[in-house]
Write an enzyme that holds these catalytic residues in place. Structure first.
Site, PDB file in Angstrom:
ATOM      1  N   GLU A  22     -34.211  34.692  -0.884  1.00 34.00           N
ATOM      2  CA  GLU A  22     -33.154  34.968  -0.092  1.00 34.00           C
ATOM      3  C   GLU A  22     -31.847  34.606  -0.636  1.00 34.00           C
ATOM      4  O   GLU A  22     -31.082  35.318  -0.357  1.00 34.00           O
ATOM      5  CB  GLU A  22     -33.290  34.003   1.299  1.00 34.00           C
ATOM      6  CG  GLU A  22     -32.412  34.109   2.481  1.00 34.00           C
ATOM      7  CD  GLU A  22     -32.357  35.584   2.946  1.00 34.00           C
ATOM      8  OE1 GLU A  22     -33.415  35.915   3.683  1.00 34.00           O
ATOM      9  OE2 GLU A  22     -31.350  36.371   2.777  1.00 34.00           O
ATOM     10  N   LYS A  61     -27.808  43.039  -6.934  1.00 34.64           N
ATOM     11  CA  LYS A  61     -27.989  42.736  -5.576  1.00 34.64           C
ATOM     12  C   LYS A  61     -28.538  44.182  -4.839  1.00 34.64           C
ATOM     13  O   LYS A  61     -29.528  44.111  -3.752  1.00 34.64           O
ATOM     14  CB  LYS A  61     -26.804  42.318  -4.919  1.00 34.64           C
ATOM     15  CG  LYS A  61     -26.323  40.893  -5.557  1.00 34.64           C
ATOM     16  CD  LYS A  61     -25.340  40.176  -5.223  1.00 34.64           C
ATOM     17  CE  LYS A  61     -24.914  38.968  -5.940  1.00 34.64           C
ATOM     18  NZ  LYS A  61     -23.638  38.519  -5.584  1.00 34.64           N
ATOM     19  N   GLY A  79     -21.477  29.735  -3.661  1.00 31.74           N
ATOM     20  CA  GLY A  79     -21.182  28.176  -3.243  1.00 31.74           C
ATOM     21  C   GLY A  79     -22.511  27.485  -3.245  1.00 31.74           C
ATOM     22  O   GLY A  79     -23.474  27.834  -2.807  1.00 31.74           O
ATOM     23  N   ARG A 123     -30.877  21.218 -18.160  1.00 35.87           N
ATOM     24  CA  ARG A 123     -30.363  20.920 -19.504  1.00 35.87           C
ATOM     25  C   ARG A 123     -30.149  19.507 -20.147  1.00 35.87           C
ATOM     26  O   ARG A 123     -30.372  19.353 -21.055  1.00 35.87           O
ATOM     27  CB  ARG A 123     -29.195  21.984 -19.710  1.00 35.87           C
ATOM     28  CG  ARG A 123     -29.572  23.341 -20.624  1.00 35.87           C
ATOM     29  CD  ARG A 123     -28.265  23.826 -21.115  1.00 35.87           C
ATOM     30  NE  ARG A 123     -28.400  25.232 -20.502  1.00 35.87           N
ATOM     31  CZ  ARG A 123     -27.287  25.790 -19.953  1.00 35.87           C
ATOM     32  NH1 ARG A 123     -26.241  25.190 -19.733  1.00 35.87           N
ATOM     33  NH2 ARG A 123     -27.331  26.931 -19.593  1.00 35.87           N
ATOM     34  N   THR A 163     -24.930  23.732  -9.682  1.00 34.66           N
ATOM     35  CA  THR A 163     -24.472  23.530  -8.395  1.00 34.66           C
ATOM     36  C   THR A 163     -25.479  23.923  -7.255  1.00 34.66           C
ATOM     37  O   THR A 163     -25.761  23.035  -6.347  1.00 34.66           O
ATOM     38  CB  THR A 163     -23.282  24.334  -8.076  1.00 34.66           C
ATOM     39  OG1 THR A 163     -22.475  24.364  -9.278  1.00 34.66           O
ATOM     40  CG2 THR A 163     -22.594  23.871  -6.795  1.00 34.66           C
ATOM     41  N   VAL A 164     -26.042  24.958  -7.171  1.00 38.23           N
ATOM     42  CA  VAL A 164     -27.233  25.180  -6.252  1.00 38.23           C
ATOM     43  C   VAL A 164     -28.398  24.189  -6.199  1.00 38.23           C
ATOM     44  O   VAL A 164     -28.757  23.470  -5.157  1.00 38.23           O
ATOM     45  CB  VAL A 164     -27.588  26.671  -6.231  1.00 38.23           C
ATOM     46  CG1 VAL A 164     -28.643  27.140  -5.342  1.00 38.23           C
ATOM     47  CG2 VAL A 164     -26.330  27.668  -6.179  1.00 38.23           C
ATOM     48  N   VAL A 221     -29.431  37.512  -2.796  1.00 44.00           N
ATOM     49  CA  VAL A 221     -28.443  38.814  -2.576  1.00 44.00           C
ATOM     50  C   VAL A 221     -27.595  38.004  -1.372  1.00 44.00           C
ATOM     51  O   VAL A 221     -27.955  37.447  -0.389  1.00 44.00           O
ATOM     52  CB  VAL A 221     -29.446  39.955  -1.806  1.00 44.00           C
ATOM     53  CG1 VAL A 221     -28.011  40.958  -1.347  1.00 44.00           C
ATOM     54  CG2 VAL A 221     -30.154  40.421  -2.956  1.00 44.00           C
TER      55      VAL A 221
END
Ligand code: HSE
Length: 433
Positions: A131, A207, A304, A46, A14-15, A134
């Site tokens: 960045e 984190k 997200g 993958r 997703t990211v 965390v």
């Protein structure tokens, strides 16, 4: 305009897919802002066949992310694979050894190996940017490393796991069980692949380990963190917290004490009127107390695709613009050895919920054990027993400030007195504004 920045991205979940889409969609804006164009020239994931919503023309495909990091013609390597070891670590090390800066969202990798990797980066004349590692999109790394660089930080704390905050919020607002809320969090994609990472407090601990190093200029020490998850929190505790003027949150806290740095992740009762108590659902928040600035609180999406990609993109732009500060704020060689304050020395108030057998002497044993351990009580409530005869009665205590050692000793003695049915519940109270 300078020559373009060539990027290699490993990991297109997703990211990763969001980052690639943004680089395609905002290419003119990014080039204008950093003074050079940014182009993805190599990718690895993958499954090669999946359509991820960006044009892969002109990008060299690698089945093996380590080979990408080792061989691709790139100026920066973006690691979005995840995991503290294995291919993510190998690929990052391969890039660093070539003198290629790394952008990563990998909190586990940094929490476990941050010092070694920061040292390897510095030895090769480059740095690691993280960045997104965390609190997702919240710009807490740059805030601590850059904006607070002239401050002395005394405490950093916050809500660092969206899954736990989502579960606790829904239990509180809708009276749902822990299991039902966890299932929804998994369905909505907030939880880690293995949700014990979230609910056991380990994700928040990763984190926190990173934030602690930035806060105190100390070497990262994940193994020094006291960790307790949220799975033992019940609806009764949440209701009792509300009656007492608190809310329960999974809190991650690092602070300087006289005996060293205290790092802990555990469910905490925080004043219902505090700013942090207003942070609900999957939202994350980080607060920093420092000498010049006092207290600040940053809140926002901690997970997200788009939010996390926003953080990754800001690091890529820093590399493109030539703004690359030391990985952990200080040059790796100047980070101080970590001095751990023992959890037994922790000082604070405590909430204790006991199931007490309704018989003569039970209440006296509670009072005696508290007094023996020099624990002063702020409030004590006994509710009616659940049935006539020797039923069990819930007793809820709130203590004044005491030590963890005193509480543990009192609870041990209470167990041995034999008037309890079941394990005592203990939740630490955090004093916040
Ligand atoms: N599982 C994490 C959370 C996602 O719930 O906050 C981001 O680290």
């Amino acid at each position: 305009m300078k020559t373009e920045l060539r990027l290699g991205i490993a990991g297109l979940g997703t990211v990763g897919a969001n980052v690639a889409q943004l680089i395609e969609r905002k290419s003119d804006l990014l080039a204008e802002r950093v003074g050079r164009s940014i182009r993805i020239t190599a990718i690895s994931a993958r499954d090669r066949s999946r359509n991820r919503g960006f044009d892969t023309d002109g990008m060299r495909w690698f089945d093996d992310p380590v080979a990408l990091a080792r061989e691709a013609e790139i100026d920066a390597f973006v690691e979005l694979i995840g995991g503290s070891d294995g291919i993510a670590r190998e690929a990052v090390e391969a890039a660093l050894k070539r003198g290629i800066p790394v952008v990563t969202a990998n909190k586990a990798l940094l929490a476990h190996h941050g010092l070694e990797l920061a040292t390897l980066a510095a030895d090769n004349g480059i740095e690691i940017l993280f960045e997104a590692a965390v609190a997702g999109g919240i710009p807490i790394i740059k805030t601590m490393r850059e904006a607070l660089s002239g401050n002395e930080v005394s405490r950093v704390y916050g809500i660092l796991n969206g899954t736990c905050n989502y579960i606790l919020t829904r239990m509180e607002k809708e009276g749902l069980t822990f299991d039902a809320c966890l299932a929804d969090a998994q369905m909505l994609g907030y939880a880690e692949a293995d949700p014990t990472f979230d609910i056991g407090g380990f994700d928040a601990a990763h984190k926190l380990a990173i934030l602690t190093s930035l806060a105190f200029g100390s070497q990262i020490s994940l193994e020094s963190i006291f960790i307790e998850g949220i799975s033992k929190i019940t609806i009764e505790d949440i209701a009792a917290a509300a009656e007492l003027g608190y809310r329960i949150k999974l809190l991650a806290v690092a602070l300087k004490t006289d005996s060293g740095i205290e790092q802990r992740v555990h469910p905490a009762m925080i004043p219902a009127r505090s700013s942090l108590a207003q942070v609900d659902g999957v939202t994350n928040a980080v607060a920093v107390d420092s000498d010049l600035l006092g207290s600040i609180l940053l809140a926002g999406p901690g997970a997200g695709g788009a939010a996390t990609a926003s953080a990754v993109l800001s690091d890529i732009m820093d590399v493109a613009g030539g703004f690359v500060p030391p990985t952990l704020g200080l040059p790796a060689a100047r980070l101080q050895p970590y001095h751990r304050a023992r959890m037994r020395a922790h000082e604070g108030g405590y909430y204790i919920r006991l199931s007490v057998l309704d018989r003569v002497g039970a209440f006296a044993s509670i009072a005696n054990r508290m007094a023996e351990n020099a624990i002063s009580l702020e409030s004590i409530v006994q509710r009616k027993a659940d049935r006539k005869g020797e039923g069990t009665a819930p007793v809820i205590l709130v203590t004044h400030e005491t030590t963890e050692a005193a509480i543990r000793s009192a609870l041990e003695a209470l167990r041995n007195d034999g008037h309890l049915s079941g394990e005592p519940q203990m939740i630490r109270i955090e004093d916040l504004d």
